[in-house]
Motif scaffolding. Sequence first.
Motif, PDB file in Angstrom:
ATOM      1  N   UNK A 145      41.050  33.371  31.489  1.00  0.00           N
ATOM      2  CA  UNK A 145      40.775  34.024  32.765  1.00  0.00           C
ATOM      3  C   UNK A 145      40.611  32.955  33.845  1.00  0.00           C
ATOM      4  N   UNK A 146      41.114  33.250  35.025  1.00  0.00           N
ATOM      5  CA  UNK A 146      41.045  32.267  36.120  1.00  0.00           C
ATOM      6  C   UNK A 146      39.655  32.159  36.735  1.00  0.00           C
ATOM      7  N   UNK A 147      38.836  33.175  36.538  1.00  0.00           N
ATOM      8  CA  UNK A 147      37.489  33.190  37.103  1.00  0.00           C
ATOM      9  C   UNK A 147      36.603  32.146  36.389  1.00  0.00           C
ATOM     10  N   UNK A 148      36.194  31.077  37.089  1.00  0.00           N
ATOM     11  CA  UNK A 148      35.458  29.995  36.404  1.00  0.00           C
ATOM     12  C   UNK A 148      34.073  30.412  35.897  1.00  0.00           C
ATOM     13  N   UNK A 149      33.577  31.574  36.332  1.00  0.00           N
ATOM     14  CA  UNK A 149      32.291  32.088  35.848  1.00  0.00           C
ATOM     15  C   UNK A 149      32.437  32.973  34.623  1.00  0.00           C
ATOM     16  N   UNK A 160      32.808  22.649  32.350  1.00  0.00           N
ATOM     17  CA  UNK A 160      33.326  24.019  32.490  1.00  0.00           C
ATOM     18  C   UNK A 160      32.489  25.008  31.679  1.00  0.00           C
ATOM     19  N   UNK A 161      32.127  24.583  30.480  1.00  0.00           N
ATOM     20  CA  UNK A 161      31.308  25.455  29.616  1.00  0.00           C
ATOM     21  C   UNK A 161      29.964  25.735  30.272  1.00  0.00           C
ATOM     22  N   UNK A 162      29.347  24.703  30.823  1.00  0.00           N
ATOM     23  CA  UNK A 162      28.038  24.886  31.472  1.00  0.00           C
ATOM     24  C   UNK A 162      28.145  25.734  32.735  1.00  0.00           C
ATOM     25  N   UNK A 163      29.287  25.681  33.398  1.00  0.00           N
ATOM     26  CA  UNK A 163      29.454  26.423  34.644  1.00  0.00           C
ATOM     27  C   UNK A 163      29.674  27.915  34.396  1.00  0.00           C
ATOM     28  N   UNK A 164      30.361  28.228  33.290  1.00  0.00           N
ATOM     29  CA  UNK A 164      30.676  29.650  33.091  1.00  0.00           C
ATOM     30  C   UNK A 164      29.505  30.417  32.507  1.00  0.00           C
ATOM     31  N   UNK A 165      29.559  31.739  32.699  1.00  0.00           N
ATOM     32  CA  UNK A 165      28.495  32.601  32.191  1.00  0.00           C
ATOM     33  C   UNK A 165      28.704  32.945  30.728  1.00  0.00           C
ATOM     34  N   UNK A 167      29.102  36.022  29.587  1.00  0.00           N
ATOM     35  CA  UNK A 167      29.753  37.320  29.418  1.00  0.00           C
ATOM     36  C   UNK A 167      31.125  37.381  30.082  1.00  0.00           C
ATOM     37  N   UNK A 168      31.839  38.482  29.814  1.00  0.00           N
ATOM     38  CA  UNK A 168      33.184  38.691  30.325  1.00  0.00           C
ATOM     39  C   UNK A 168      33.108  39.232  31.750  1.00  0.00           C
ATOM     40  N   UNK A 169      34.011  38.789  32.598  1.00  0.00           N
ATOM     41  CA  UNK A 169      34.077  39.333  33.947  1.00  0.00           C
ATOM     42  C   UNK A 169      34.575  40.783  33.856  1.00  0.00           C
ATOM     43  N   UNK A 170      34.548  41.497  34.969  1.00  0.00           N
ATOM     44  CA  UNK A 170      34.893  42.910  34.940  1.00  0.00           C
ATOM     45  C   UNK A 170      36.320  43.155  34.427  1.00  0.00           C
ATOM     46  N   UNK A 171      37.237  42.309  34.878  1.00  0.00           N
ATOM     47  CA  UNK A 171      38.627  42.475  34.446  1.00  0.00           C
ATOM     48  C   UNK A 171      38.788  42.276  32.943  1.00  0.00           C
TER      49      UNK A 171
END
Length: 184
Positions: A145-149, A160-165, A167-171
């Motif tokens: 997914x392109x969303x970095x969160x 990158x791992x520390x930056x992302x959440x 859970x899955x984004x809505x898409x």
Amino acid sequence: MRIALLPLVVKEVEKDVLKAVKEHVEEFYSRFGFKVETLPPKTASDVFFSYNPLRGQFLGRFFLMKVAEHRKGFSAVLGVTDGDLYEEGMNFIFGLANPHLKAAIISLARLRPEFYNEKDGEVLKERAIKEAMHELGHVFGLTHCENPRCVMHFSNSIIDTDYKGKNYCERCLNKLKRNLEGMI
Ligand SMILES: [Zn+2]
Ligand SMILES: [Zn+2]
């Protein structure tokens, strides 16, 4: 429906890390009717042949295949190893998944704060949860997914791992729902 968690041990896979991963995966995937079961730890000695002494790393695909052997009776199996894994063309991998085998593996080696001379021990659990959710997403048919969160964002490095959440984004979540409805 059950998801199995399989510790594949080289030296040590910490129980509290497994517990944190199990709890988060179960909390999320229970909405689709999944339970999560932690299997007794297995030694990775069967796949020690995949060790590359020049690199000091194991070839990840053999770990994945070993994990896949334990899929029987489960909808998916996720291995957790402390072995440092790589794949051809990659310096290292945080994890690997195969949606056809319904199997995935994550490595704790490069999630450990010690690896980066960091002090915060709790961060290992957070990172392991993210990588577990990421690889399970692949198992259930999600791509990057392109969303970095979003947890499905590709991690090039621990930053990158520390930056992302976690859970899955809505898409990605909507896609996951559609995929799981097709599976169940
Ligand atoms: Zn990925
Ligand atoms: Zn996403």
